[in-house]
Design a protein around this motif. Sequence first.
Motif, short mmCIF file in Angstrom:
data_model
loop_
_atom_site.label_atom_id
_atom_site.label_comp_id
_atom_site.label_asym_id
_atom_site.label_seq_id
_atom_site.Cartn_x
_atom_site.Cartn_y
_atom_site.Cartn_z
N ARG A 177 0.97 -1.55 0.32
CA ARG A 177 -0.53 -0.12 -0.09
C ARG A 177 1.02 1.52 -0.12
NH1 ARG A 177 -2.78 -2.34 4.22
NH2 ARG A 177 -1.68 -0.62 5.67
N ASN A 178 1.94 1.13 0.64
CA ASN A 178 2.75 1.86 1.12
C ASN A 178 3.60 2.24 -0.57
OD1 ASN A 178 5.07 3.21 3.06
ND2 ASN A 178 3.64 4.36 2.93
N LEU A 179 3.50 1.57 -1.39
CA LEU A 179 4.60 1.85 -2.96
C LEU A 179 3.04 1.79 -4.09
CD1 LEU A 179 6.76 -0.92 -2.68
CD2 LEU A 179 7.25 1.73 -1.25
N GLY A 180 1.93 2.57 -3.36
CA GLY A 180 0.79 2.29 -3.59
C GLY A 180 0.07 1.23 -4.75
N GLN A 193 -2.65 -0.81 -4.55
CA GLN A 193 -4.05 -0.89 -4.39
C GLN A 193 -4.49 -2.57 -3.78
OE1 GLN A 193 -6.62 2.60 -3.84
NE2 GLN A 193 -5.48 3.06 -6.34
N ARG A 220 4.06 -5.87 -12.55
CA ARG A 220 4.31 -4.68 -11.50
C ARG A 220 4.31 -4.68 -10.31
NH1 ARG A 220 -0.53 -1.27 -9.48
NH2 ARG A 220 0.90 0.80 -8.57
N SER A 260 7.48 3.84 4.55
CA SER A 260 8.04 5.17 5.05
C SER A 260 8.52 4.79 6.34
CB SER A 260 6.30 5.72 5.57
OG SER A 260 5.83 5.51 3.90
N VAL A 315 10.97 7.79 0.30
CA VAL A 315 10.61 6.36 0.08
C VAL A 315 10.95 6.53 -2.15
CG1 VAL A 315 9.11 4.57 -0.88
CG2 VAL A 315 9.24 5.92 1.42
N TRP A 316 10.69 7.25 -2.58
CA TRP A 316 11.49 7.27 -4.09
C TRP A 316 12.81 7.69 -4.09
CZ3 TRP A 316 9.36 7.66 -9.03
CH2 TRP A 316 10.31 7.63 -9.42
N LYS A 319 -10.65 4.09 -4.30
CA LYS A 319 -8.65 3.17 -5.16
C LYS A 319 -9.06 4.10 -6.50
CE LYS A 319 -8.96 -1.71 -3.94
NZ LYS A 319 -9.58 -2.91 -4.22
N ARG A 354 -7.67 6.94 -5.67
CA ARG A 354 -6.36 7.21 -4.80
C ARG A 354 -5.53 6.64 -6.21
NH1 ARG A 354 -3.71 3.99 0.93
NH2 ARG A 354 -1.24 4.32 -0.25
N ARG A 355 -6.10 6.20 -7.06
CA ARG A 355 -5.60 5.96 -8.35
C ARG A 355 -4.98 7.06 -8.98
NH1 ARG A 355 -7.60 1.14 -9.80
NH2 ARG A 355 -6.08 0.47 -8.93
N ASN A 407 3.71 14.78 0.91
CA ASN A 407 3.27 13.48 1.29
C ASN A 407 2.36 13.56 2.37
OD1 ASN A 407 2.61 10.75 0.82
ND2 ASN A 407 4.01 10.74 2.28
N GLN A 409 -1.80 12.69 3.02
CA GLN A 409 -2.17 11.70 4.10
C GLN A 409 -2.74 12.17 5.19
OE1 GLN A 409 1.28 9.90 6.27
NE2 GLN A 409 2.11 8.56 4.42
N ASP A 413 -2.16 5.82 3.18
CA ASP A 413 -0.69 5.62 4.02
C ASP A 413 0.48 5.89 2.11
OD1 ASP A 413 -1.95 3.37 3.13
OD2 ASP A 413 -1.26 2.03 3.90
N THR A 414 0.01 6.57 1.81
CA THR A 414 1.00 6.78 0.64
C THR A 414 2.72 6.71 1.35
OG1 THR A 414 0.31 9.49 0.88
CG2 THR A 414 -1.35 7.72 -0.62
N SER A 415 4.09 7.45 0.13
CA SER A 415 4.68 7.76 -0.15
C SER A 415 5.34 8.89 -1.25
CB SER A 415 5.64 6.51 -0.01
OG SER A 415 5.45 5.99 -0.82
N GLU A 433 4.63 6.34 -4.34
CA GLU A 433 3.23 6.52 -4.83
C GLU A 433 2.64 8.31 -5.39
OE1 GLU A 433 0.25 5.35 -2.29
OE2 GLU A 433 -1.66 6.05 -3.45
N MET A 475 4.88 10.39 -6.93
CA MET A 475 5.94 10.52 -8.50
C MET A 475 5.34 9.30 -9.07
SD MET A 475 8.48 12.13 -8.57
CE MET A 475 9.92 11.41 -9.45
N LYS A 476 4.60 8.44 -8.87
CA LYS A 476 3.78 7.21 -9.96
C LYS A 476 2.29 8.52 -10.37
CE LYS A 476 7.28 4.43 -9.96
NZ LYS A 476 7.34 4.58 -11.79
N ARG A 497 1.65 8.80 -13.74
CA ARG A 497 0.06 8.16 -14.82
C ARG A 497 -0.50 9.18 -15.02
NH1 ARG A 497 -2.09 6.45 -9.73
NH2 ARG A 497 -0.56 4.47 -10.50
N LEU A 503 2.04 1.40 -14.80
CA LEU A 503 1.58 2.45 -14.06
C LEU A 503 0.28 2.62 -13.62
CD1 LEU A 503 2.94 5.77 -16.57
CD2 LEU A 503 3.85 5.07 -14.10
N ASP A 504 -0.58 1.16 -13.55
CA ASP A 504 -1.20 0.70 -12.72
C ASP A 504 -2.39 1.14 -14.12
OD1 ASP A 504 -2.93 -1.04 -11.59
OD2 ASP A 504 -3.35 0.40 -10.76
#
Lengths: 627, 627
Positions: free
Chosen positions: A471-474, A476, A490, A516, A532-533, B31, B34-35, B519, B523, B529-531, B534, B536-537, B541, B613-614
């Motif tokens: 989750r922390n890396l996105g 889901q 992925r 994190s 984290v990046w 979701k 968050r995406r 971040n 949050q 619970d992002t980083s 995430e 940057m991604k 995206r 990139l989902d």
Amino acid sequence: MAEQTPTGYTGKILRVDLSDRNIITEEPDDKFYRRYFGGTALIGYYLLKELEPGIDPLGPDNKLIFSSGVITGIPTAGSGRNGVGAKSPLTGGWGDAQAGGFWGAELKRAGWDAIIVEGKAAKPVYLWISDDKVEIRDASHLWGKATAEVQKQIQDELGDKRIRVSQIGPAGEKLVRLAAIANDINRYYGRCGLGAVMGSKMLKAIAVRGRKALPLADPEKIKEIAKWLSGILERMKTFTAYGTSEIMAAQNTMGLLPTRNFQEGQFDGFDDITGQTMAETILIDRDNCYACPINCKRVVKVGPPYNVNPMYGGPEYETIASLGSLCGINDLKAIAQGNQTCNALGLDTIGVGTTIAFAMECYENGLLTKEDTGGLELKFGNAEAMMKMVEMIGRREGLGDLLAEGAKRAAEKIGRGAAQYAMHIKGQELPMHDPRGKVGLGIGYATSPTGADHMHNIHDTMFVAPNALMRNLGIQEGLPATELSPAKVRLFDYLVNWTHFVNSALLCAFLPYDPSQVNDLVQGATGWDTSVWELMKVGERALALTRIFNAREGFTAKDDYLPERLYKGVGSGPLKGKGIDKAAMQEAIQTYYKMAGWDPERAVPTPEKLQELDLGWAVEELDKTVS
Amino acid sequence: MAEQTPTGYTGKILRVDLSDRNIITEEPDDKFYRRYFGGTALIGYYLLKELEPGIDPLGPDNKLIFSSGVITGIPTAGSGRNGVGAKSPLTGGWGDAQAGGFWGAELKRAGWDAIIVEGKAAKPVYLWISDDKVEIRDASHLWGKATAEVQKQIQDELGDKRIRVSQIGPAGEKLVRLAAIANDINRYYGRCGLGAVMGSKMLKAIAVRGRKALPLADPEKIKEIAKWLSGILERMKTFTAYGTSEIMAAQNTMGLLPTRNFQEGQFDGFDDITGQTMAETILIDRDNCYACPINCKRVVKVGPPYNVNPMYGGPEYETIASLGSLCGINDLKAIAQGNQTCNALGLDTIGVGTTIAFAMECYENGLLTKEDTGGLELKFGNAEAMMKMVEMIGRREGLGDLLAEGAKRAAEKIGRGAAQYAMHIKGQELPMHDPRGKVGLGIGYATSPTGADHMHNIHDTMFVAPNALMRNLGIQEGLPATELSPAKVRLFDYLVNWTHFVNSALLCAFLPYDPSQVNDLVQGATGWDTSVWELMKVGERALALTRIFNAREGFTAKDDYLPERLYKGVGSGPLKGKGIDKAAMQEAIQTYYKMAGWDPERAVPTPEKLQELDLGWAVEELDKTVS
């Protein structure tokens, strides 16, 4: 000179040339440490810069690098780890491994981040590091001795019981390709045959005593994470109670317990070798690594007719499965004995177990006979034969001399189709997780720079529900363990880069920190304003270095494969008849290359990806392939 | 239905079809948010899913999407921004723009994250959103009126002075391709001609009044960042004092102040149009956006013979340069007047200024005559002509009707080599930063999905010393502003993805938060619970979606270019004779494609990158290219 007083790392790297006994201190700048962190990434930097492709891994041109990471030795659980790397005599490519214990933290307290060992001593030596003082000492009297004896003797002769020792056993001396390096006689840098590299240099041990406090940028930040961990110990209590082999029963239920050389995924006798059974029988104590309250390590004792001494600890899941179910053996005491022999002689229990299982299958199929085995009935289930064969491999006696070369080379020598029973990738034997039931790990085994190596991957690719790390890396959504889709690729890609970061900063894989939190640990140690990046990019950088190393040695996409057996189903259990879809796996690997920014034929990062990873200097390394 | 009570976002998206007056509420799940976060990424999702390639950007098939982000409306500086997007009538490709003010936060307080406007009204309408109540109202009486009048009239007729209005002016009604959309009559979604899209739908305005508190997951976390910002306001005091045009003198000194249609990089009269001069002359007040203590906005007043009203605010750096130095004009009052006309008629000051400068160069070179201009002496330095021409463009009068099409289309109509004077990329006119002096921005202009657009990039690629943003992403070394190396491409790549994240979460580009702080804001707003990984991604995206959008419309690598003039040096100043090295720039762009995981010919993410990139669903969009 470093530009500022370092925190988290010491700023000093020791370079020891055993050929001319030259000892040098190097002090890379802060940017270097922030770029390479330690462990895999730091080792990758040096090996790529300093080794020529094509060198003999067991010759004086190889270098053996011990490296802590910026987290090693900080006051929180999981920070007891250290890394070691060299060109692998097992795979002929990149080799690295990590071990816990106390040695890494001791090295940092002595004021050193890493040790680069070069050349080859004229006679056996050991290295003695007492804070700033570094000495190359004679080890003739230690050569040939078992690890426990060596550790005691070094502590005695230097007059300090608190000295920590990293060492090889007789197996490393004899250049057994399955030889490992021990911290504290029972924590092992297991894979890649690095013990043989140390042996080839006539280096028996590195003894360390450190008396300096490791300076930290923000101890409070670290304390907060340590406090958080204390609060969730309850959640980890079965891990404390049963150790790594707490998963044994679940592995068996899912049909993922490697049995009889991966012919099966379930083992009749699994119940006799679980962590629970161990706790109720031979377990007498639990042990921990530096700064860790978990106590996942086992301490066992077994009396006559066995002779298992508590000082060697006890077998982990990997060992119990490889010397147990994989060899069809449900005798926990015999397994503990085999484990002790590995620890005493300095052997990788995984490589040894898988190689013995290979030999058992050869024997059962008539490719090896009693003549070959010296009279041993080397059949699945024969605990006596297993114990004996461990010893013979470690000492290169009889058939052990052949098996000491590892399953791949042994199969080549045996011929007559023996290769089909050698469960290895790139020459490295499979660990005790069956990719047929968790295909993400299959991508990992196939593409790891070290071959079949579960420490270069993590198992989370099998989780259906995303955990805190994902989750922390996105990420889901979790995915079914056997799904082999681009989404799984992925997930694998993210997690493998994270794993390579963990092996660079150096952190135990069993601690449930999310990225994190690990970033907080890095910041607390170093004072760097990382994210984290950046940590993920350090991991990707580490992996890139290892892939270039292999490409220079001539490895290509063709070397990223799985043993054919994994494409076939097992005979019974939940995965009965369900092999991995070969075409789908090959497609997934290709997808991974492209996703990771790798050339799909050479399976190595493109020049542009290297530039993106701040590895512009390594682009020219791509041209150095041996033919 | 959303699975849980949303925080940070509202969980509701409003869909309004103006053709059939259908109003729908959509509630994507957690979701989804968050995406896609909001802004560029969210708009990208809908435009890619719902628009067919090849549609007329000014026809009923285009959709205009207003979208806040998960940070919009939280109680800290920089959170007042909102995004809008559609297929651009200026470029024929992806269009999006962001604006500050108060409207976005008001929309969220009304309970909406975004509004998707579809179809075309039969007669002028405006949308009235009062919390959950949504109404399509007649706007016949507002059509043709200037923005200030419209805002007042809407507030009056709905009986609430606190209503916030987003609207077009007469320029948008007349489908001027340089038309913009206003928040609060003086904060502009400037680029891409989106005002014309709104005009084509006969939608005059969206009036909003919200009375709900935006639920936040962790208000304390947000408060901490707000507190940190309060503590560094001293550092930003010149920004407060002089606004965005505080950089005017420095730009001129470095030779980077676009002058006389990019023929020069220094302007004799720069001292008359600096932020400092403004503060000493026409400035009467400063203004802020939602929750921001900085007060970087200008409020100016100019009396006869001018008539500049404080309610329209005052000119920003971009406006002062585009209506000033770019047109050779050093009359700050005239510039303020031109700015007011743009705000009243709903025009992009950058596009208008660059198009007028183009026309001036055409005039000076005999490609336009007094006959064309209706008697105006359309020469560089003629403030009177500039002011008049702004009005003529906004109303499509005389030559203004041609220039209302933008520099590219006007040049095609004029012919006879006029194209060499049209400073645009993909049809979008250049902003007021000269890539000859900061080549990273050149890569940005060339590759932005919106053409020459400084809001899709950031300027940090010119910094020699890494700032907090760079360091937090692991970039340890800044690079000379004119260095065009793979390391510069890497820096650009990281920063452009971050910018696209900022345009998705929605945050003002002037706030000095580093990614870790952002971040924390995410949050604090959402509880996710992002980083930074995430985040940057999310940015990558967002950018990927815009590139696919363009690829579907037939854009390829050939459309990622710079105007030829930038490859030539300017006539004087520090950059005299120093154009960008064309071959090096083209190579850098290719390096960027490969580094970013894009197909180097179509300049669009590869299927594997999309999977990473989902965005697996978007892979099939790659096949939908119009011929």
